[in-house]
Enzyme design. Structure first.
Site, PDB file in Angstrom:
ATOM      1  N   GLY A 286       0.844  -1.203   0.000  1.00 16.29           N
ATOM      2  CA  GLY A 286       0.000   0.000   0.000  1.00 16.29           C
ATOM      3  C   GLY A 286       0.868   1.237   0.000  1.00 16.29           C
ATOM      4  O   GLY A 286       2.080   1.170   0.281  1.00 16.29           O
TER       5      GLY A 286
ATOM      6  N   GLN B 168       3.271   9.908   1.211  1.00 16.56           N
ATOM      7  CA  GLN B 168       4.559   9.195   1.337  1.00 16.56           C
ATOM      8  C   GLN B 168       5.502   9.527   0.176  1.00 16.56           C
ATOM      9  O   GLN B 168       6.706   9.296   0.288  1.00 16.56           O
ATOM     10  CB  GLN B 168       4.339   7.678   1.444  1.00 16.56           C
TER      11      GLN B 168
ATOM     12  N   CYS C 101       5.851  -0.289   7.494  1.00 23.46           N
ATOM     13  CA  CYS C 101       5.539   0.915   6.733  1.00 23.46           C
ATOM     14  C   CYS C 101       6.780   1.295   5.922  1.00 23.46           C
ATOM     15  O   CYS C 101       7.892   1.307   6.465  1.00 23.46           O
ATOM     16  CB  CYS C 101       5.158   2.058   7.678  1.00 23.46           C
ATOM     17  N   LEU C 102       6.571   1.601   4.655  1.00 21.73           N
ATOM     18  CA  LEU C 102       7.701   1.977   3.804  1.00 21.73           C
ATOM     19  C   LEU C 102       8.338   3.273   4.281  1.00 21.73           C
ATOM     20  O   LEU C 102       9.509   3.530   3.989  1.00 21.73           O
ATOM     21  CB  LEU C 102       7.235   2.103   2.344  1.00 21.73           C
TER      22      LEU C 102
ATOM     23  N   HIS D 288      -4.443   1.804   8.042  1.00 18.88           N
ATOM     24  CA  HIS D 288      -3.051   2.267   8.105  1.00 18.88           C
ATOM     25  C   HIS D 288      -2.835   3.396   7.089  1.00 18.88           C
ATOM     26  O   HIS D 288      -2.251   4.441   7.409  1.00 18.88           O
ATOM     27  CB  HIS D 288      -2.133   1.071   7.811  1.00 18.88           C
ATOM     28  N   GLU D 289      -3.322   3.184   5.840  1.00 18.01           N
ATOM     29  CA  GLU D 289      -3.107   4.198   4.795  1.00 18.01           C
ATOM     30  C   GLU D 289      -3.939   5.450   5.064  1.00 18.01           C
ATOM     31  O   GLU D 289      -3.488   6.569   4.827  1.00 18.01           O
ATOM     32  CB  GLU D 289      -3.424   3.620   3.407  1.00 18.01           C
TER      33      GLU D 289
ATOM     34  N   HIS E 198      -2.221   7.749   7.330  1.00 19.48           N
ATOM     35  CA  HIS E 198      -1.217   8.602   6.668  1.00 19.48           C
ATOM     36  C   HIS E 198      -1.851   9.920   6.197  1.00 19.48           C
ATOM     37  O   HIS E 198      -1.216  10.973   6.232  1.00 19.48           O
ATOM     38  CB  HIS E 198      -0.627   7.902   5.440  1.00 19.48           C
TER      39      HIS E 198
HETATM   40  O1  K1U Z   1       4.125   2.188   3.780  1.00 18.50           O
HETATM   41  C1  K1U Z   1       2.968   1.786   3.738  1.00 18.50           C
HETATM   42  O2  K1U Z   1       2.035   2.451   4.172  1.00 18.50           O
HETATM   43  C2  K1U Z   1       2.701   0.442   3.107  1.00 18.50           C
HETATM   44  C3  K1U Z   1       2.747  -0.706   4.093  1.00 18.50           C
HETATM   45  C4  K1U Z   1       1.327  -1.201   4.259  1.00 18.50           C
HETATM   46  C5  K1U Z   1       1.041  -2.108   5.407  1.00 18.50           C
HETATM   47  C6  K1U Z   1       1.770  -3.254   5.638  1.00 18.50           C
HETATM   48  C7  K1U Z   1       1.444  -4.092   6.684  1.00 18.50           C
HETATM   49  C8  K1U Z   1       0.378  -3.780   7.498  1.00 18.50           C
HETATM   50  C9  K1U Z   1      -0.321  -2.633   7.280  1.00 18.50           C
HETATM   51  C10 K1U Z   1      -0.005  -1.785   6.225  1.00 18.50           C
HETATM   52  C11 K1U Z   1       3.665  -1.744   3.486  1.00 18.50           C
HETATM   53  O3  K1U Z   1       3.494  -2.156   2.395  1.00 18.50           O
HETATM   54  S1  K1U Z   1       4.971  -2.295   4.436  1.00 18.50           S
HETATM   55  C12 K1U Z   1       5.788  -3.518   3.425  1.00 18.50           C
HETATM   56  C13 K1U Z   1       5.113  -4.815   3.384  1.00 18.50           C
HETATM   57  O4  K1U Z   1       3.988  -4.972   3.804  1.00 18.50           O
HETATM   58  C14 K1U Z   1       5.836  -5.968   2.866  1.00 18.50           C
HETATM   59  C15 K1U Z   1       7.081  -5.829   2.328  1.00 18.50           C
HETATM   60  C16 K1U Z   1       7.745  -6.939   1.840  1.00 18.50           C
HETATM   61  C17 K1U Z   1       7.168  -8.183   1.898  1.00 18.50           C
HETATM   62  C18 K1U Z   1       5.908  -8.315   2.446  1.00 18.50           C
HETATM   63  C19 K1U Z   1       5.239  -7.213   2.937  1.00 18.50           C
HETATM   64 ZN    ZN Z   2       2.642   3.340   6.055  1.00 20.32          ZN
END
Ligand code: K1U
Ligand code: ZN
Length: 172
Positions: free
Chosen positions: A46, A51, A94-95, A136-137, A140
């Site tokens: 997401g 971001q 979260c990225l 979560h998004e 943000h």
């Molecule tokens: O940065 C963000 O808002 C995106 C975030 C979304 C999220 C992940 C987990 C729970 C709630 C919300 C991500 O994408 S973090 C990266 C991620 O989920 C992932 C990365 C590599 C392999 C598997 C998953």
């Molecule tokens: Zn995030």
């Protein structure tokens, strides 16, 4: 379509409250495409527009990434209409908060409305990872990070770790 750099905490731009999109134009669709490219390049599921530094109420989510298939869904001006009293705990990442993962408790099910990439109003009921990811998004869009849901101690440890990582990166 362009991969844009993702802001990382602590960065004051991540605390901005994003504003509604007035009309779903080609410019917004180009933003959605850049967000999807940026999300896939960072291995995310997401991304919120803030971001990549754009304070508009736009999200992209793709929970269906298998064997290189891409099915990004845009959620424009999303609003939660209803949230269950029942909660669920998911380990979140979260990225914008690299290398930190922790459990967050949120409503288990939500009903939300949003505009799709054609500007049509949609209503959806979500549970499981989609409910968590949407919340979560949407956080943000209000300048809230998942670490803001943790205890004060865990949050301050996370901020210290992120600040140190940034200093080390800047020192080269
Ligand atoms: O940065 C963000 O808002 C995106 C975030 C979304 C999220 C992940 C987990 C729970 C709630 C919300 C991500 O994408 S973090 C990266 C991620 O989920 C992932 C990365 C590599 C392999 C598997 C998953
Ligand atoms: Zn995030």
């Amino acid at each position: 379509m362009t991969v844009r750099p993702i802001l990382t905490a602590p960065d004051p731009r991540l605390q901005a409250v994003s504003t509604d999109v007035e009309a779903v134009t080609d410019e917004i669709r180009a933003l959605v495409d850049d967000m999807a490219d940026s999300m896939y390049a960072a291995d995310g599921i997401g991304l919120a527009a803030i971001q990549i530094g754009v304070p508009k109420r736009v999200l992209v989510i793709d929970l269906d990434q298998k064997e290189g298939q891409r099915n990004p869904v845009a959620y424009i001006n999303p609003k939660i209409l209803w949230a269950s009293e029942e909660t669920a705990v998911f380990e979140e990442g979260c990225l914008s908060v690299p290398e930190i993962w922790d459990d967050v408790e949120r409503p288990a099910r939500i009903k939300a409305e949003y505009l799709d990439r054609d500007g049509n109003k949609q209503v959806l009921e979500a549970d499981g990872l989609l409910a968590t990811c949407l919340q979560h998004e949407m956080d943000h869009l209000n300048g809230v990070l998942f670490i803001d849901h943790l205890s004060r101690l865990k949050r301050s440890m996370a901020v210290k770790k992120l600040t140190k990582a940034k200093k080390l990166a800047a020192a080269g």
